[in-house]
Write a protein that holds these residues in place. Structure first.
Motif, PDB file in Angstrom:
ATOM      1  N   SER A 224       0.803  -1.266   0.045  1.00 36.88           N
ATOM      2  CA  SER A 224      -0.107  -0.184   0.055  1.00 36.88           C
ATOM      3  C   SER A 224       0.815   1.327   0.130  1.00 36.88           C
ATOM      4  O   SER A 224       0.417   2.344  -0.845  1.00 36.88           O
ATOM      5  CB  SER A 224      -1.026  -0.015   1.225  1.00 36.88           C
ATOM      6  OG  SER A 224      -1.847  -1.136   1.028  1.00 36.88           O
ATOM      7  N   ILE A 225       1.972   1.162   0.795  1.00 35.93           N
ATOM      8  CA  ILE A 225       2.733   2.297   0.939  1.00 35.93           C
ATOM      9  C   ILE A 225       3.555   2.508  -0.471  1.00 35.93           C
ATOM     10  O   ILE A 225       3.451   3.668  -1.090  1.00 35.93           O
ATOM     11  CB  ILE A 225       3.910   2.265   1.914  1.00 35.93           C
ATOM     12  CG1 ILE A 225       3.051   2.248   3.239  1.00 35.93           C
ATOM     13  CG2 ILE A 225       4.817   3.187   2.088  1.00 35.93           C
ATOM     14  CD1 ILE A 225       3.987   2.101   4.664  1.00 35.93           C
ATOM     15  N   ARG A 226       4.130   1.516  -0.861  1.00 39.14           N
ATOM     16  CA  ARG A 226       4.737   1.686  -2.432  1.00 39.14           C
ATOM     17  C   ARG A 226       3.829   2.044  -3.510  1.00 39.14           C
ATOM     18  O   ARG A 226       4.088   2.991  -4.156  1.00 39.14           O
ATOM     19  CB  ARG A 226       5.229   0.292  -2.703  1.00 39.14           C
ATOM     20  CG  ARG A 226       6.065   0.007  -4.087  1.00 39.14           C
ATOM     21  CD  ARG A 226       6.929  -0.933  -4.309  1.00 39.14           C
ATOM     22  NE  ARG A 226       5.848  -2.100  -4.183  1.00 39.14           N
ATOM     23  CZ  ARG A 226       6.089  -3.149  -3.416  1.00 39.14           C
ATOM     24  NH1 ARG A 226       7.058  -3.170  -2.692  1.00 39.14           N
ATOM     25  NH2 ARG A 226       5.297  -4.281  -3.278  1.00 39.14           N
ATOM     26  N   ASP A 227       2.588   1.440  -3.640  1.00 37.69           N
ATOM     27  CA  ASP A 227       1.593   2.099  -4.630  1.00 37.69           C
ATOM     28  C   ASP A 227       1.329   3.600  -4.314  1.00 37.69           C
ATOM     29  O   ASP A 227       0.963   4.387  -5.171  1.00 37.69           O
ATOM     30  CB  ASP A 227       0.426   1.287  -4.483  1.00 37.69           C
ATOM     31  CG  ASP A 227       0.481  -0.363  -4.850  1.00 37.69           C
ATOM     32  OD1 ASP A 227       1.619  -0.439  -5.532  1.00 37.69           O
ATOM     33  OD2 ASP A 227      -0.180  -1.194  -4.544  1.00 37.69           O
ATOM     34  N   ALA A 228       1.108   3.946  -3.177  1.00 39.39           N
ATOM     35  CA  ALA A 228       0.884   5.436  -2.846  1.00 39.39           C
ATOM     36  C   ALA A 228       1.877   6.215  -3.254  1.00 39.39           C
ATOM     37  O   ALA A 228       1.696   7.167  -3.891  1.00 39.39           O
ATOM     38  CB  ALA A 228       0.424   5.690  -1.463  1.00 39.39           C
ATOM     39  N   LEU A 229       3.160   5.823  -2.870  1.00 40.21           N
ATOM     40  CA  LEU A 229       4.070   6.532  -3.179  1.00 40.21           C
ATOM     41  C   LEU A 229       4.559   6.787  -4.890  1.00 40.21           C
ATOM     42  O   LEU A 229       4.866   7.723  -5.333  1.00 40.21           O
ATOM     43  CB  LEU A 229       5.648   6.070  -2.669  1.00 40.21           C
ATOM     44  CG  LEU A 229       5.874   6.387  -1.062  1.00 40.21           C
ATOM     45  CD1 LEU A 229       7.106   5.504  -0.400  1.00 40.21           C
ATOM     46  CD2 LEU A 229       6.013   7.775  -0.853  1.00 40.21           C
ATOM     47  N   LYS A 230       4.422   5.604  -5.421  1.00 40.52           N
ATOM     48  CA  LYS A 230       4.296   5.640  -7.025  1.00 40.52           C
ATOM     49  C   LYS A 230       3.588   6.711  -7.576  1.00 40.52           C
ATOM     50  O   LYS A 230       3.779   7.274  -8.361  1.00 40.52           O
ATOM     51  CB  LYS A 230       4.302   4.353  -7.632  1.00 40.52           C
ATOM     52  CG  LYS A 230       5.325   3.284  -7.415  1.00 40.52           C
ATOM     53  CD  LYS A 230       5.217   2.038  -8.147  1.00 40.52           C
ATOM     54  CE  LYS A 230       6.301   1.071  -8.028  1.00 40.52           C
ATOM     55  NZ  LYS A 230       5.968  -0.117  -8.887  1.00 40.52           N
ATOM     56  N   ASN A 231       2.162   6.620  -6.982  1.00 41.64           N
ATOM     57  CA  ASN A 231       1.147   7.481  -7.593  1.00 41.64           C
ATOM     58  C   ASN A 231       1.468   8.949  -7.194  1.00 41.64           C
ATOM     59  O   ASN A 231       1.216   9.895  -8.218  1.00 41.64           O
ATOM     60  CB  ASN A 231      -0.174   7.005  -6.970  1.00 41.64           C
ATOM     61  CG  ASN A 231      -1.319   7.695  -7.455  1.00 41.64           C
ATOM     62  OD1 ASN A 231      -1.421   8.123  -8.614  1.00 41.64           O
ATOM     63  ND2 ASN A 231      -2.429   7.976  -6.811  1.00 41.64           N
ATOM     64  N   ALA A 232       1.953   9.318  -5.894  1.00 42.80           N
ATOM     65  CA  ALA A 232       2.175  10.526  -6.001  1.00 42.80           C
ATOM     66  C   ALA A 232       3.086  11.034  -6.515  1.00 42.80           C
ATOM     67  O   ALA A 232       3.374  12.153  -6.937  1.00 42.80           O
ATOM     68  CB  ALA A 232       2.342  10.408  -4.183  1.00 42.80           C
ATOM     69  N   ALA A 233       4.401  10.244  -6.683  1.00 46.10           N
ATOM     70  CA  ALA A 233       5.574  10.781  -7.138  1.00 46.10           C
ATOM     71  C   ALA A 233       5.369  11.088  -8.612  1.00 46.10           C
ATOM     72  O   ALA A 233       6.069  11.754  -9.147  1.00 46.10           O
ATOM     73  CB  ALA A 233       6.846   9.682  -6.829  1.00 46.10           C
ATOM     74  N   ALA A 234       4.705  10.338  -9.158  1.00 46.93           N
ATOM     75  CA  ALA A 234       4.211  10.464 -10.754  1.00 46.93           C
ATOM     76  C   ALA A 234       3.813  11.761 -11.132  1.00 46.93           C
ATOM     77  O   ALA A 234       4.012  11.999 -12.374  1.00 46.93           O
ATOM     78  CB  ALA A 234       3.491   9.207 -11.258  1.00 46.93           C
ATOM     79  N   SER A 235       3.033  12.179 -10.280  1.00 44.46           N
ATOM     80  CA  SER A 235       2.473  13.479 -10.695  1.00 44.46           C
ATOM     81  C   SER A 235       2.616  14.749  -9.788  1.00 44.46           C
ATOM     82  O   SER A 235       1.908  15.686  -9.982  1.00 44.46           O
ATOM     83  CB  SER A 235       0.884  13.251 -10.700  1.00 44.46           C
ATOM     84  OG  SER A 235       0.445  12.736  -9.323  1.00 44.46           O
ATOM     85  N   HIS A 236       3.871  14.633  -8.919  1.00 45.09           N
ATOM     86  CA  HIS A 236       3.842  15.785  -8.062  1.00 45.09           C
ATOM     87  C   HIS A 236       5.629  16.089  -8.340  1.00 45.09           C
ATOM     88  O   HIS A 236       6.221  15.217  -8.258  1.00 45.09           O
ATOM     89  CB  HIS A 236       3.657  15.524  -6.718  1.00 45.09           C
ATOM     90  CG  HIS A 236       2.146  15.396  -6.615  1.00 45.09           C
ATOM     91  ND1 HIS A 236       1.367  14.410  -6.818  1.00 45.09           N
ATOM     92  CD2 HIS A 236       1.203  16.381  -6.003  1.00 45.09           C
ATOM     93  CE1 HIS A 236       0.155  14.500  -6.573  1.00 45.09           C
ATOM     94  NE2 HIS A 236      -0.075  15.842  -6.223  1.00 45.09           N
TER      95      HIS A 236
END
Length: 243
Positions: A224-236
């Motif tokens: 869950s942490i890895r997925d959230a970080l990937k999603n956030a880092a891709a667009s910020h």
């Protein structure tokens, strides 16, 4: 943390209207295209004088000058101030050549027949906004990197700068993790706590001027942490993780 941020390349530059520039960071030097003020102006209502001609004037030993002219606001006087004379002037009006100070109206009295009694001495520059005092033609008025406060916005307006180059606003993703966290509006059960960090950090980031996205609470699970970080880092531009 600040040293780490300095390692990243700048985000780029955009141009915004003057009304949207407050709290932004100037991305280029602003060089004045004119003297500001254009010429010396009165900062008080009163009488424009040569300071040397009212030296020592006071209530018990007033000085006397003849009234040479009235100076309306918005007009640069064509005639110089003759020696031994003064000019009636209002706040914001341009001084005539030869005048170097203004005696406030409270310390002068019209005696009739054009005679003016002066009851207060002034020094050169007293009650005067000097030509070029705020900005000089061809010189830097504001430097790149300046954070634009209301006073800088006023200076830009005075210089006629209405399209302002500023650094782009960083987009920041904020993630808080923890199985014990519940939203601030929830009632914690035993072993749970309300999410505080998201709100405190969000307020700090808003104060700094960032464009913020607060993500839903993330459970203490690696996937869950890895997925959230990937999603956030891709667009910020920046992702902050609070554990």
């Amino acid at each position: 943390f600040r040293d780490l941020l300095r390692c990243f390349a700048p985000l780029g530059v955009e141009t915004v209207p003057l009304g949207a520039a407050c709290r932004r960071f100037l991305a280029a030097d602003v060089v004045s295209g004119e003297d500001l003020p254009l010429a010396s102006r009165a900062s008080m209502d009163g009488f424009a004088v040569r300071a040397a001609e009212v030296f020592g004037a006071n209530d018990s030993n007033p000085g006397y000058l003849d009234l040479a002219m009235d100076i309306p606001i918005g007009v640069i006087p064509e005639a110089a101030l003759p020696p031994g004379h003064c000019a009636r002037i209002v706040t914001g009006a341009f001084l005539p050549a030869g005048a170097d100070a203004v005696v406030m109206v409270e310390y002068a009295e019209e005696l009739g027949a054009g005679a003016i009694e002066i009851r207060r001495a002034v020094a050169p520059g007293d009650n005067v906004m000097l030509a070029g005092e705020d900005a000089r033609r061809g010189e830097r008025a504001l430097g790149s990197g300046t954070r634009l406060r209301p006073q800088e916005i006023g200076l830009l307006a005075a210089l006629g700068v209405v399209d302002v180059p500023v650094d782009k606003i960083p987009s920041v993703a904020l993630l808080s993790t923890g199985d014990e966290l519940v939203p601030a509006e929830a009632t914690p059960r035993p072993g749970q706590i309300r999410d505080v960090n998201s709100h405190a950090l969000a307020a700090m980031l808003a104060q700094a001027g960032a464009a913020l996205t607060t993500f839903p609470l993330v459970p203490d699970d690696l996937d869950s942490i890895r997925d959230a970080l990937k999603n956030a880092a891709a667009s910020h531009d920046l992702t902050l993780l609070s554990g």
